[in-house]
Design a protein around this motif. Structure first.
Motif, PDB file in Angstrom:
ATOM      1  N   SER A   1      42.020 -23.369  45.033  1.00 23.62           N
ATOM      2  CA  SER A   1      42.718 -24.596  45.442  1.00 23.62           C
ATOM      3  C   SER A   1      41.820 -25.826  45.267  1.00 23.62           C
ATOM      4  O   SER A   1      42.310 -26.920  44.976  1.00 23.62           O
ATOM      5  N   LEU A   2      40.506 -25.644  45.401  1.00 25.47           N
ATOM      6  CA  LEU A   2      39.598 -26.767  45.155  1.00 25.47           C
ATOM      7  C   LEU A   2      39.603 -27.151  43.673  1.00 25.47           C
ATOM      8  O   LEU A   2      39.518 -28.336  43.321  1.00 25.47           O
ATOM      9  N   GLU A   3      39.702 -26.155  42.819  1.00 22.79           N
ATOM     10  CA  GLU A   3      39.685 -26.429  41.377  1.00 22.79           C
ATOM     11  C   GLU A   3      40.922 -27.201  40.920  1.00 22.79           C
ATOM     12  O   GLU A   3      40.909 -27.812  39.844  1.00 22.79           O
ATOM     13  N   ARG A   4      41.984 -27.190  41.718  1.00 17.69           N
ATOM     14  CA  ARG A   4      43.203 -27.926  41.358  1.00 17.69           C
ATOM     15  C   ARG A   4      43.208 -29.355  41.897  1.00 17.69           C
ATOM     16  O   ARG A   4      44.206 -30.063  41.745  1.00 17.69           O
ATOM     17  N   GLN A   5      42.152 -29.802  42.516  1.00 24.23           N
ATOM     18  CA  GLN A   5      42.132 -31.108  43.163  1.00 24.23           C
ATOM     19  C   GLN A   5      42.175 -32.257  42.154  1.00 24.23           C
ATOM     20  O   GLN A   5      41.542 -32.200  41.090  1.00 24.23           O
ATOM     21  N   GLY A   6      42.911 -33.280  42.508  1.00 22.61           N
ATOM     22  CA  GLY A   6      42.931 -34.484  41.688  1.00 22.61           C
ATOM     23  C   GLY A   6      41.676 -35.316  41.868  1.00 22.61           C
ATOM     24  O   GLY A   6      41.303 -36.096  40.983  1.00 22.61           O
ATOM     25  N   HIS A   7      41.027 -35.188  43.024  1.00 24.57           N
ATOM     26  CA  HIS A   7      39.771 -35.903  43.265  1.00 24.57           C
ATOM     27  C   HIS A   7      38.646 -35.150  42.566  1.00 24.57           C
ATOM     28  O   HIS A   7      38.386 -33.980  42.896  1.00 24.57           O
ATOM     29  N   PRO A   8      37.936 -35.767  41.614  1.00 28.51           N
ATOM     30  CA  PRO A   8      37.017 -35.001  40.770  1.00 28.51           C
ATOM     31  C   PRO A   8      35.632 -34.766  41.369  1.00 28.51           C
ATOM     32  O   PRO A   8      34.886 -33.908  40.881  1.00 28.51           O
ATOM     33  N   ARG A   9      35.269 -35.511  42.416  1.00 31.87           N
ATOM     34  CA  ARG A   9      33.889 -35.459  42.909  1.00 31.87           C
ATOM     35  C   ARG A   9      33.795 -34.563  44.145  1.00 31.87           C
ATOM     36  O   ARG A   9      33.994 -35.013  45.270  1.00 31.87           O
ATOM     37  N   TRP A  10      33.493 -33.288  43.883  1.00 30.41           N
ATOM     38  CA  TRP A  10      33.331 -32.338  44.979  1.00 30.41           C
ATOM     39  C   TRP A  10      32.430 -31.190  44.536  1.00 30.41           C
ATOM     40  O   TRP A  10      32.244 -30.922  43.353  1.00 30.41           O
ATOM     41  N   LEU A  11      31.869 -30.545  45.509  1.00 25.05           N
ATOM     42  CA  LEU A  11      31.127 -29.313  45.282  1.00 25.05           C
ATOM     43  C   LEU A  11      31.457 -28.366  46.425  1.00 25.05           C
ATOM     44  O   LEU A  11      31.961 -28.799  47.472  1.00 25.05           O
ATOM     45  N   ALA A  12      31.205 -27.085  46.264  1.00 25.30           N
ATOM     46  CA  ALA A  12      31.599 -26.100  47.266  1.00 25.30           C
ATOM     47  C   ALA A  12      30.436 -25.169  47.584  1.00 25.30           C
ATOM     48  O   ALA A  12      29.652 -24.800  46.700  1.00 25.30           O
ATOM     49  N   LEU A  13      30.319 -24.815  48.875  1.00 25.54           N
ATOM     50  CA  LEU A  13      29.340 -23.842  49.339  1.00 25.54           C
ATOM     51  C   LEU A  13      30.039 -22.867  50.276  1.00 25.54           C
ATOM     52  O   LEU A  13      30.894 -23.275  51.073  1.00 25.54           O
ATOM     53  N   HIS A  14      29.660 -21.592  50.187  1.00 24.41           N
ATOM     54  CA  HIS A  14      30.253 -20.573  51.048  1.00 24.41           C
ATOM     55  C   HIS A  14      29.176 -19.963  51.933  1.00 24.41           C
ATOM     56  O   HIS A  14      28.089 -19.611  51.467  1.00 24.41           O
ATOM     57  N   VAL A  15      29.497 -19.834  53.226  1.00 25.83           N
ATOM     58  CA  VAL A  15      28.593 -19.203  54.189  1.00 25.83           C
ATOM     59  C   VAL A  15      29.287 -17.948  54.704  1.00 25.83           C
ATOM     60  O   VAL A  15      30.355 -18.038  55.328  1.00 25.83           O
ATOM     61  N   PRO A  16      28.749 -16.770  54.467  1.00 27.62           N
ATOM     62  CA  PRO A  16      29.407 -15.531  54.937  1.00 27.62           C
ATOM     63  C   PRO A  16      29.308 -15.387  56.449  1.00 27.62           C
ATOM     64  O   PRO A  16      28.508 -16.053  57.115  1.00 27.62           O
ATOM     65  N   ALA A  17      30.137 -14.506  56.975  1.00 29.46           N
ATOM     66  CA  ALA A  17      30.156 -14.238  58.415  1.00 29.46           C
ATOM     67  C   ALA A  17      30.236 -12.735  58.629  1.00 29.46           C
ATOM     68  O   ALA A  17      30.756 -11.992  57.792  1.00 29.46           O
ATOM     69  N   ASP A  18      29.749 -12.307  59.779  1.00 28.50           N
ATOM     70  CA  ASP A  18      29.787 -10.899  60.161  1.00 28.50           C
ATOM     71  C   ASP A  18      30.488 -10.797  61.506  1.00 28.50           C
ATOM     72  O   ASP A  18      30.027 -11.368  62.501  1.00 28.50           O
TER      73      ASP A  18
END
Length: 807
Positions: free
Chosen positions: A311-328
């Motif tokens: 869903s982030l890749e479909r954004q019209g706003h071009p300036r973004w980055l993504a980070l994932h933090v796992p959980a247990d």
């Protein structure tokens, strides 16, 4: 042409009533010194006004006499612009009396007298007046607005009944229409004006359908008719409004067909039609935004993380980055969080979008949230509305503007919110165990910095509804840490509540006051008149089911005549409770104000006599909530005897007035957004059961005896308390039975209906801007159906709504 001679026999305007006068009925004057006027209206009617300036809420009955002989009685309660301008108040002290020509004969003098007294309002030398002489005010009429772009009513010339009365309509001071009152109108058999061609129905300009408050005046012969001016609020012109704009003269018949279509297409759609509604009213295009956003995705399985990234890749706003933090097991890995935080800060982003894994963003979501953080008001945290999938169907979840009580109880926006990077850096310094934990840390940072919290009423994402048990544990842990960070010695127990859509917790506070170590005492005020069948069960339930609170019962006896009731009240006094006797015309506001002035305790509980307590601990719960910082009023959940919710809070705005929420829910149901399960803010609650401190009650002037003697006095009180910066909070843990209106009946008579219209007009006049946008309701939710039962069609303004984070 001159007015017939008038003799006025009245005492000076500044005279004051004696104490005995304060307890007389509407037709008893005693030594009251009213001001008044009496004049002829053509050959067939007389009229005038009478008011006691020291008691602007008092209404007089007026007797009309011919040479000393009784002709009839009339209540002086119609609107008079002269009274309003000279004495203030609601101006409703005028009267009109239609004469019976057969009874006049050779009458020399017509006289108006305050009923059951010798106080003369005025006299007219009737035989000596010039035949056909007409004063400037010979018109009676009324203005009504029932919603939409139309006003209607009637106007009648008593001096010349066959003449259609010219009408002028003004909006915000500008004339928009001239017409005549010549349409058929059924006036009813008790009306002063006979049924006939005395009505008018005027369309207002399409430009008024802009969601703003507008003032409409309707005048006849240059003077406002009763009900004018009034306040209107229109959000959409509908099909008929569009047809009027396209074909003003309706030559094509389009308007007629469009009017029928409006009736078939209501202004609110049920939630069962949510999919069609979301297609019809998609997310608005976002404003331009320049900032770079970091999407921080917390926890979740691989499939959930992948869905969020797609869903982030479909954004019209071009300036973004993504980070994932796992959980247990629902807890974020602390080392992974610290590493992601460091990378995020090194990337020099402008804002951080916190997401639970599995959140699927609308293509315009990042653009909207980035733009919101760049808003000139610089909010410290922004959250949107979301959609949940329930049984395979979309359910739009429309949030309020920031509600700190519901936020603590549900963490309702924990799945998706955005903050400026600087605030994120401060709030995340100690790590975060979950999205709820990070959310509450960010809100504490907003409070410390003085930043506002912004709600964006756009459905920007579909959020997950799985693992509710795990999310509930995470919320409970986050709330415990939040409370400890605020007050390390606070003795508050956090308990999980079984939710359906959201995790939920309840905070059980200590049953004591901070200063004394004891819960403040409560005076329970109960107005009544006779109806022992209601009062005794009410009092019995209080005495047997009220624990852990020092309380007194103060019954306000509004002129009971029943012997059994009088004996019961005496018995209450004998065991230490109080009875205040007030044998005056019914005025709910005044009765309660009189009682509060005599209350012994610091807290005041306003309670109807048709209430019964269902469970122990109700009052201790309400009193403990009232001790929370910034709380001004606490309301309770009320149930009809059928166990359907009668009151779950009040929403202001429906029909530009106010309405109880959750009337379609059964006792025990969660309600829209699980709201009936948790503490939450409302703009108002009912005074059928309401708790307030005596200090706050007196600081805002108590209940308004003049503008709201019977209805909307509680709404007005709550809005005054809210305007003073204090919260109005509903608690789900105080549940009582309410036999609504059993003691007085419903407002169905013509007299009561007229009074209710006046009080509705007063509410609109005083609180129009708040009625236009209840902060604890949502512009995507309907105003035509009961609150929280449908989607507005179309939605109202969907722009940022900001509220202070701090109490």
């Amino acid at each position: 042409m001159t007015r017939p001679p008038v003799k006025t026999v009245l005492q000076p305007f500044d005279a004051r009533p004696t104490p005995d006068d304060e307890t007389r009925g509407s037709g008893e004057a005693g030594s009251v010194a009213p001001a008044g006027s009496f004049h002829a209206i053509g050959d067939f009617a007389v009229g005038g006004w009478v008011v006691d300036p020291s008691r602007p809420g008092h209404r007089f009955a007026v007797e009309v006499r011919a040479d000393g002989e009784h002709l009839g009685l009339v209540m002086a309660e119609s609107y008079s612009a002269e009274v309003r301008s000279r004495f203030g108040g609601d101006g409703c002290h005028g009267f009109t009396f239609v004469l019976d020509a057969d009874r006049l004969g050779a009458t020399r003098v017509l006289e108006a007298v305050v009923a059951n007294s010798d106080t003369v309002v005025g006299a007219i030398e009737w035989r000596d007046r010039a035949a056909g002489e007409t004063p400037s005010r010979a018109i009676v009429g009324e203005l009504l607005w029932t919603g939409g772009l139309r006003v209607s009513g009637f106007a009648h010339d008593l001096a010349d009944p066959g003449r259609p009365v010219p009408i002028e309509v003004f909006v915000d001071g500008d004339i928009v229409s001239r017409t005549v009152a010549d349409t058929w109108r059924d006036m009813g058999h008790e009306a002063v004006v006979p049924s006939g061609r005395v009505g008018f129905d005027v369309g207002l300009p399409l430009s008024l359908a802009d969601g703003d408050i507008h003032v409409v005046r309707v005048t006849a012969q240059g003077l406002d008719i009763e009900g004018s001016p009034t306040v209107v609020l229109v959000h959409d012109a509908g099909f008929a409004g569009l047809a009027t704009a396209l074909d003003p003269d309706d030559r094509s018949g389009l308007k007629t067909r469009a009017t029928l279509l409006d009736r078939l297409m209501p202004a609110a759609l049920p939630f069962s039609d949510a999919r069609a509604w979301l297609d019809r009213f998609p997310v608005d295009p976002p404003p331009a935004a320049m900032g770079t956003m970091a999407a921080l995705i917390l926890g979740g399985a691989d499939d959930d993380v992948a869905a969020s990234l797609q869903s982030l890749e479909r954004q019209g706003h071009p300036r973004w980055l993504a980070l994932h933090v796992p959980a247990d097991d629902g807890r974020v890995d602390p080392d992974a969080f610290a590493q992601a935080r460091e990378e995020l800060l090194d990337a020099r982003v402008d804002g951080v979008l916190v997401m639970a894994a599995g959140v699927v963003l609308d293509a315009r979501a990042v653009g909207h949230l980035a733009a919101a953080l760049e808003d000139p008001d610089a909010p410290g945290l922004v959250y949107p509305d979301v959609v949940r999938i329930v049984d395979g169907r979309p359910l739009p979840v429309a949030f309020p503007a920031y509600d700190r009580f519901r936020m603590r109880a549900q963490g309702y926006c924990a799945d998706l919110f955005a903050v400026p990077v600087g605030l994120f850096e401060t709030a995340s310094a100690a790590g975060a165990a979950s999205t709820c934990d990070l959310l509450l840390s960010c809100l504490r940072a907003c409070e410390a910095s003085g930043d506002a919290v912004a709600h964006l009423p756009q459905f920007l994402a579909v959020t997950p509804s799985s693992n509710l048990d795990g999310r509930t544990r995470a919320l409970a842990d986050a709330v415990r840490r939040d409370l400890a960070a605020r007050d390390p010695v606070a003795d508050v127990v956090v308990e999980a509540v079984p939710g359906q859509l959201f995790p939920a917790v309840a905070c059980r506070r200590p049953a004591s006051g901070a200063a004394t170590g004891r819960m403040p005492g409560v005076t329970i005020v109960i107005p009544t008149r006779d109806r022992l069948d209601l009062l005794q069960p009410c009092v019995d339930s209080l005495l047997t089911r009220t624990r852990d609170v020092d309380f007194e019962i103060l019954v306000v006896d509004n002129g009971s005549r029943d012997r059994d009731t009088i004996a019961y009240l005496a018995a209450l006094e004998a065991v230490g409770h109080s009875v205040l006797r007030a044998d005056i015309p019914f005025n709910y506001s005044r009765l309660n104000n009189m009682a509060v002035a005599q209350a012994r305790h610091d807290l005041i509980c306003l309670l109807n006599n048709d209430i019964e307590v269902l469970e122990d601990g109700w009052l201790a719960e309400m009193a403990s909530v009232l001790q929370d910082d910034g709380v001004g009023i606490v309301g309770a959940t009320l149930l009809w005897p059928s166990r359907i919710v009668q009151h779950g809070g009040v929403v202001v705005g429906p029909h530009l007035a106010a309405r109880h929420a959750f009337n379609s829910c059964l006792d025990g149901e969660a309600g829209y957004g699980d709201m009936l399960l948790v503490e939450r803010q409302h703009s108002a609650v009912t005074a059928a059961c309401l708790l307030i401190s005596r200090v706050d009650y007196e600081a805002v002037g108590g209940l308004d005896e003049v503008a709201f003697p019977v209805t909307f006095n509680d709404v007005d009180l709550c809005l005054k308390v809210g305007a003073a910066g204090k919260a109005v909070v509903m608690t789900p843990k105080a549940r009582l039975l309410h036999k609504e209106s059993a003691s007085r009946g419903l407002d169905v008579s013509r007299e009561k209906s007229a009074r209710a219209r006046k009080e509705t007009a007063a509410l609109r006049d005083r609180w129009g801007a708040v009625l236009a946008d209840d902060p604890f309701y949502n512009p995507n939710l309907g105003l035509d159906l009961s609150p929280f039962e449908g989607l507005a069609t179309p939605p109202r303004r969907r722009t940022l709504r900001l509220r202070k984070a701090a109490p």
